[in-house]
Design a protein around this motif. Structure first.
Motif, PDB file in Angstrom:
ATOM      1  N   PRO A 139     -20.797  55.915  36.851  1.00  0.00           N
ATOM      2  CA  PRO A 139     -21.120  57.246  37.359  1.00  0.00           C
ATOM      3  C   PRO A 139     -19.875  58.105  37.519  1.00  0.00           C
ATOM      4  O   PRO A 139     -18.818  57.613  37.924  1.00  0.00           O
ATOM      5  CB  PRO A 139     -21.739  56.954  38.734  1.00  0.00           C
ATOM      6  CG  PRO A 139     -21.132  55.652  39.151  1.00  0.00           C
ATOM      7  CD  PRO A 139     -20.871  54.874  37.896  1.00  0.00           C
ATOM      8  N   THR A 140     -19.987  59.374  37.161  1.00  0.00           N
ATOM      9  CA  THR A 140     -18.983  60.358  37.562  1.00  0.00           C
ATOM     10  C   THR A 140     -19.735  61.366  38.436  1.00  0.00           C
ATOM     11  O   THR A 140     -20.945  61.264  38.592  1.00  0.00           O
ATOM     12  CB  THR A 140     -18.344  61.089  36.359  1.00  0.00           C
ATOM     13  OG1 THR A 140     -19.247  62.084  35.889  1.00  0.00           O
ATOM     14  CG2 THR A 140     -17.976  60.112  35.238  1.00  0.00           C
ATOM     15  N   GLU A 141     -19.031  62.347  38.982  1.00  0.00           N
ATOM     16  CA  GLU A 141     -19.714  63.329  39.834  1.00  0.00           C
ATOM     17  C   GLU A 141     -20.656  64.220  39.024  1.00  0.00           C
ATOM     18  O   GLU A 141     -21.551  64.834  39.587  1.00  0.00           O
ATOM     19  CB  GLU A 141     -18.692  64.172  40.613  1.00  0.00           C
ATOM     20  CG  GLU A 141     -17.826  65.100  39.772  1.00  0.00           C
ATOM     21  CD  GLU A 141     -16.608  64.393  39.161  1.00  0.00           C
ATOM     22  OE1 GLU A 141     -16.646  63.148  38.997  1.00  0.00           O
ATOM     23  OE2 GLU A 141     -15.623  65.084  38.871  1.00  0.00           O
ATOM     24  N   THR A 142     -20.494  64.264  37.683  1.00  0.00           N
ATOM     25  CA  THR A 142     -21.360  65.126  36.870  1.00  0.00           C
ATOM     26  C   THR A 142     -22.566  64.336  36.369  1.00  0.00           C
ATOM     27  O   THR A 142     -23.687  64.539  36.808  1.00  0.00           O
ATOM     28  CB  THR A 142     -20.579  65.734  35.690  1.00  0.00           C
ATOM     29  OG1 THR A 142     -20.009  64.681  34.903  1.00  0.00           O
ATOM     30  CG2 THR A 142     -19.495  66.669  36.175  1.00  0.00           C
ATOM     31  N   VAL A 143     -22.335  63.435  35.385  1.00  0.00           N
ATOM     32  CA  VAL A 143     -23.377  62.566  34.827  1.00  0.00           C
ATOM     33  C   VAL A 143     -22.746  61.185  34.605  1.00  0.00           C
ATOM     34  O   VAL A 143     -21.540  61.024  34.814  1.00  0.00           O
ATOM     35  CB  VAL A 143     -23.933  63.135  33.487  1.00  0.00           C
ATOM     36  CG1 VAL A 143     -24.504  64.537  33.687  1.00  0.00           C
ATOM     37  CG2 VAL A 143     -22.878  63.145  32.382  1.00  0.00           C
ATOM     38  N   TYR A 144     -23.533  60.205  34.178  1.00  0.00           N
ATOM     39  CA  TYR A 144     -22.954  58.899  33.839  1.00  0.00           C
ATOM     40  C   TYR A 144     -22.170  59.017  32.529  1.00  0.00           C
ATOM     41  O   TYR A 144     -22.632  59.642  31.575  1.00  0.00           O
ATOM     42  CB  TYR A 144     -24.046  57.826  33.694  1.00  0.00           C
ATOM     43  CG  TYR A 144     -24.394  57.154  35.006  1.00  0.00           C
ATOM     44  CD1 TYR A 144     -25.116  57.836  35.973  1.00  0.00           C
ATOM     45  CD2 TYR A 144     -23.974  55.850  35.280  1.00  0.00           C
ATOM     46  CE1 TYR A 144     -25.418  57.227  37.199  1.00  0.00           C
ATOM     47  CE2 TYR A 144     -24.281  55.230  36.494  1.00  0.00           C
ATOM     48  CZ  TYR A 144     -24.995  55.925  37.446  1.00  0.00           C
ATOM     49  OH  TYR A 144     -25.279  55.331  38.643  1.00  0.00           O
ATOM     50  N   GLY A 145     -20.968  58.406  32.497  1.00  0.00           N
ATOM     51  CA  GLY A 145     -20.164  58.381  31.291  1.00  0.00           C
ATOM     52  C   GLY A 145     -20.231  57.008  30.639  1.00  0.00           C
ATOM     53  O   GLY A 145     -20.494  56.004  31.318  1.00  0.00           O
ATOM     54  N   LEU A 146     -20.014  56.976  29.313  1.00  0.00           N
ATOM     55  CA  LEU A 146     -19.912  55.703  28.602  1.00  0.00           C
ATOM     56  C   LEU A 146     -18.450  55.503  28.252  1.00  0.00           C
ATOM     57  O   LEU A 146     -17.930  56.118  27.324  1.00  0.00           O
ATOM     58  CB  LEU A 146     -20.779  55.707  27.338  1.00  0.00           C
ATOM     59  CG  LEU A 146     -20.705  54.423  26.506  1.00  0.00           C
ATOM     60  CD1 LEU A 146     -21.115  53.213  27.329  1.00  0.00           C
ATOM     61  CD2 LEU A 146     -21.566  54.543  25.266  1.00  0.00           C
ATOM     62  N   GLY A 147     -17.767  54.644  29.023  1.00  0.00           N
ATOM     63  CA  GLY A 147     -16.321  54.516  28.918  1.00  0.00           C
ATOM     64  C   GLY A 147     -15.873  53.478  27.910  1.00  0.00           C
ATOM     65  O   GLY A 147     -16.517  52.442  27.734  1.00  0.00           O
ATOM     66  N   ALA A 148     -14.746  53.788  27.263  1.00  0.00           N
ATOM     67  CA  ALA A 148     -14.061  52.842  26.383  1.00  0.00           C
ATOM     68  C   ALA A 148     -12.564  53.117  26.470  1.00  0.00           C
ATOM     69  O   ALA A 148     -12.156  54.243  26.769  1.00  0.00           O
ATOM     70  CB  ALA A 148     -14.533  53.016  24.939  1.00  0.00           C
ATOM     71  N   HIS A 149     -11.762  52.089  26.207  1.00  0.00           N
ATOM     72  CA  HIS A 149     -10.299  52.209  26.141  1.00  0.00           C
ATOM     73  C   HIS A 149      -9.948  53.314  25.141  1.00  0.00           C
ATOM     74  O   HIS A 149     -10.157  53.148  23.933  1.00  0.00           O
ATOM     75  CB  HIS A 149      -9.759  50.852  25.686  1.00  0.00           C
ATOM     76  CG  HIS A 149      -8.264  50.731  25.661  1.00  0.00           C
ATOM     77  ND1 HIS A 149      -7.415  51.811  25.539  1.00  0.00           N
ATOM     78  CD2 HIS A 149      -7.470  49.632  25.749  1.00  0.00           C
ATOM     79  CE1 HIS A 149      -6.170  51.383  25.538  1.00  0.00           C
ATOM     80  NE2 HIS A 149      -6.173  50.070  25.680  1.00  0.00           N
ATOM     81  N   ALA A 150      -9.408  54.426  25.641  1.00  0.00           N
ATOM     82  CA  ALA A 150      -9.231  55.605  24.791  1.00  0.00           C
ATOM     83  C   ALA A 150      -8.161  55.414  23.720  1.00  0.00           C
ATOM     84  O   ALA A 150      -8.130  56.154  22.740  1.00  0.00           O
ATOM     85  CB  ALA A 150      -8.888  56.820  25.649  1.00  0.00           C
ATOM     86  N   LEU A 151      -7.269  54.422  23.896  1.00  0.00           N
ATOM     87  CA  LEU A 151      -6.194  54.247  22.926  1.00  0.00           C
ATOM     88  C   LEU A 151      -6.502  53.120  21.944  1.00  0.00           C
ATOM     89  O   LEU A 151      -5.645  52.736  21.143  1.00  0.00           O
ATOM     90  CB  LEU A 151      -4.861  53.988  23.656  1.00  0.00           C
ATOM     91  CG  LEU A 151      -4.509  55.052  24.710  1.00  0.00           C
ATOM     92  CD1 LEU A 151      -3.157  54.758  25.352  1.00  0.00           C
ATOM     93  CD2 LEU A 151      -4.518  56.452  24.106  1.00  0.00           C
ATOM     94  N   ASP A 152      -7.715  52.578  22.027  1.00  0.00           N
ATOM     95  CA  ASP A 152      -8.152  51.493  21.141  1.00  0.00           C
ATOM     96  C   ASP A 152      -9.215  52.044  20.185  1.00  0.00           C
ATOM     97  O   ASP A 152     -10.382  52.216  20.561  1.00  0.00           O
ATOM     98  CB  ASP A 152      -8.727  50.362  22.015  1.00  0.00           C
ATOM     99  CG  ASP A 152      -9.324  49.218  21.191  1.00  0.00           C
ATOM    100  OD1 ASP A 152      -9.521  49.378  19.973  1.00  0.00           O
ATOM    101  OD2 ASP A 152      -9.616  48.168  21.800  1.00  0.00           O
ATOM    102  N   PRO A 153      -8.813  52.338  18.931  1.00  0.00           N
ATOM    103  CA  PRO A 153      -9.742  52.982  17.987  1.00  0.00           C
ATOM    104  C   PRO A 153     -11.039  52.187  17.780  1.00  0.00           C
ATOM    105  O   PRO A 153     -12.094  52.789  17.606  1.00  0.00           O
ATOM    106  CB  PRO A 153      -8.948  53.056  16.673  1.00  0.00           C
ATOM    107  CG  PRO A 153      -7.524  52.973  17.090  1.00  0.00           C
ATOM    108  CD  PRO A 153      -7.475  52.136  18.339  1.00  0.00           C
TER     109      PRO A 153
END
Ligand code: AMP
Ligand code: MG
Length: 344
Positions: free
Chosen positions: A33-47
């Motif tokens: 959860p973030t304060e806006t909507v749920y995010g789908l997270g991934a390691h941003a530096l791992d293509p």
């Protein structure tokens, strides 16, 4: 198999957060959860991890992701420079629901930015998002945790409805607060431009950067995108949505007339209704889904995507909705999402 980790939204269990952080470090996908909507997270530096986000969502590769970071210092290596305007906006609105588009550094993979020379960055304020960013010590590329073009998720159940079996973990921290996605401001143009309206509205932005302007979304999905990711159709239920815009009384009369005609033709009609409008629909015996009080736009924003999903589940032939006419900082964001939901 998608694991659900239920945490307290204010004081999340650090052991569960550590488990989610391990998964992210190993290249996994974690919805949070973030304060806006749920995010789908991934390691941003791992293509490879980022590629999995696009795969899980069915998102086109030309739609760039927002990178979430824990601190301004964590943002610095990702950008070519941090202009004064960015520092001022960050000081005022971060952590919070504002995304800044900046010149990228070579550290950011092309997969994140859709090959652009810019990167979108924000520091979220939700305690669960912050705990996760702290625990993994990584920048997280995190679009909304829904199937592409569907309404964004504001509850863990929405994430599971779209992505169960396609992602590793959902951190369930209860319903999100704001309910519509972050405001996106492009600071690489002159003047700076709002690419997506959100709860940080134009007046609030102008108090820090007076010359900020607005840019409209592409008129249709066939148009070349004036800004990446600004497809006209977005946030949509499967059922067609018809939006009625204008002054309340005449618009309501048009909407009820349309509902009556369609019912007479044997169509099944759903109305997404503001609380104030409900008495008008009583004689029609039409299926109503509540949007909350028009006089309380924050409540409407928080409820909007759940209402769109609920309306969709009735498998009606059409969803009718009246645009919000209340003047409020959130009204432009709500109208923007309703218009996109109604674009076929
Ligand atoms: P989502 O995270 O699904 O709410 O979508 C992220 C949105 O942020 C994209 O669809 C774009 O509209 C915007 N965005 C992300 N990165 C950039 C960028 N580099 N330039 C312009 N807009 C961006
Ligand atoms: Mg999205």
């Amino acid at each position: 198999m998608t694991h659900v980790l239920r945490v307290d939204p204010v004081h999340p269990d650090i052991q569960l957060i550590a488990k989610a952080a391990d998964c992210l470090r190993a290249g996994g996908l974690v919805a949070f959860p973030t304060e806006t909507v749920y995010g789908l997270g991934a390691h941003a530096l791992d293509p490879d991890a980022v590629a999995r986000v696009f795969q899980a969502k069915g998102r086109p590769a030309n739609d760039p992701l927002i990178v979430h970071v824990a601190t301004l210092d964590a943002a610095r290596p990702l950008v070519a420079d941090l202009p004064r305007t960015a520092q001022d906006l960050a000081a005022r609105f971060w952590p919070g629901p504002l995304t800044l588009v900046l010149r990228r550094s070579p550290l950011v993979p092309d997969e994140v930015t859709a090959g652009l020379d810019t990167v979108a960055i924000r520091i979220p304020s939700h305690p669960v998002a912050r705990a996760l960013l702290d625990a993994c010590g990584l920048p997280l590329a995190a679009p909304s945790a829904n199937l592409f073009s569907r309404p964004s998720p504001t509850q863990a159940a929405h994430v599971l409805a779209d992505l169960a079996g396609r992602i590793d973990i959902v951190v369930d921290g209860g319903p999100t607060d704001v309910g519509v996605e972050s405001t996106v401001v492009d600071l690489t143009t002159r003047p700076p431009m709002v690419l997506r309206p959100g709860v940080v509205d134009l007046d609030a932005l102008r108090s820090v950067i007076p010359d900020v302007g607005t840019r409209q979304a592409a008129a249709s999905d066939a148009d070349p995108l004036r800004a990446p990711g600004m497809m006209a159709r977005h946030y949509s239920p499967v059922t067609p949505v018809l939006l009625f815009d204008g002054e309340r009384d005449t618009t309501l009369a048009r909407l009820t007339g349309a509902a009556r005609d369609r019912i007479a033709r044997g169509e099944s009609v759903i109305v997404l209704a503001f609380d104030e409008d409900r008495p008008e629909f009583r004689p029609l015996h039409v299926h109503l889904v509540e949007l909350g009080p028009e006089g309380d736009p924050p409540a409407v924003a928080a409820r909007l995507y759940a209402a769109l999903r609920e309306a969709d589940q009735a498998h009606a032939s059409v969803i009718l909705v009246r645009g919000i006419s209340t003047r409020h900082p959130l009204s432009a964001a709500i109208q923007d999402r309703l218009r996109r939901a109604a674009t076929s």
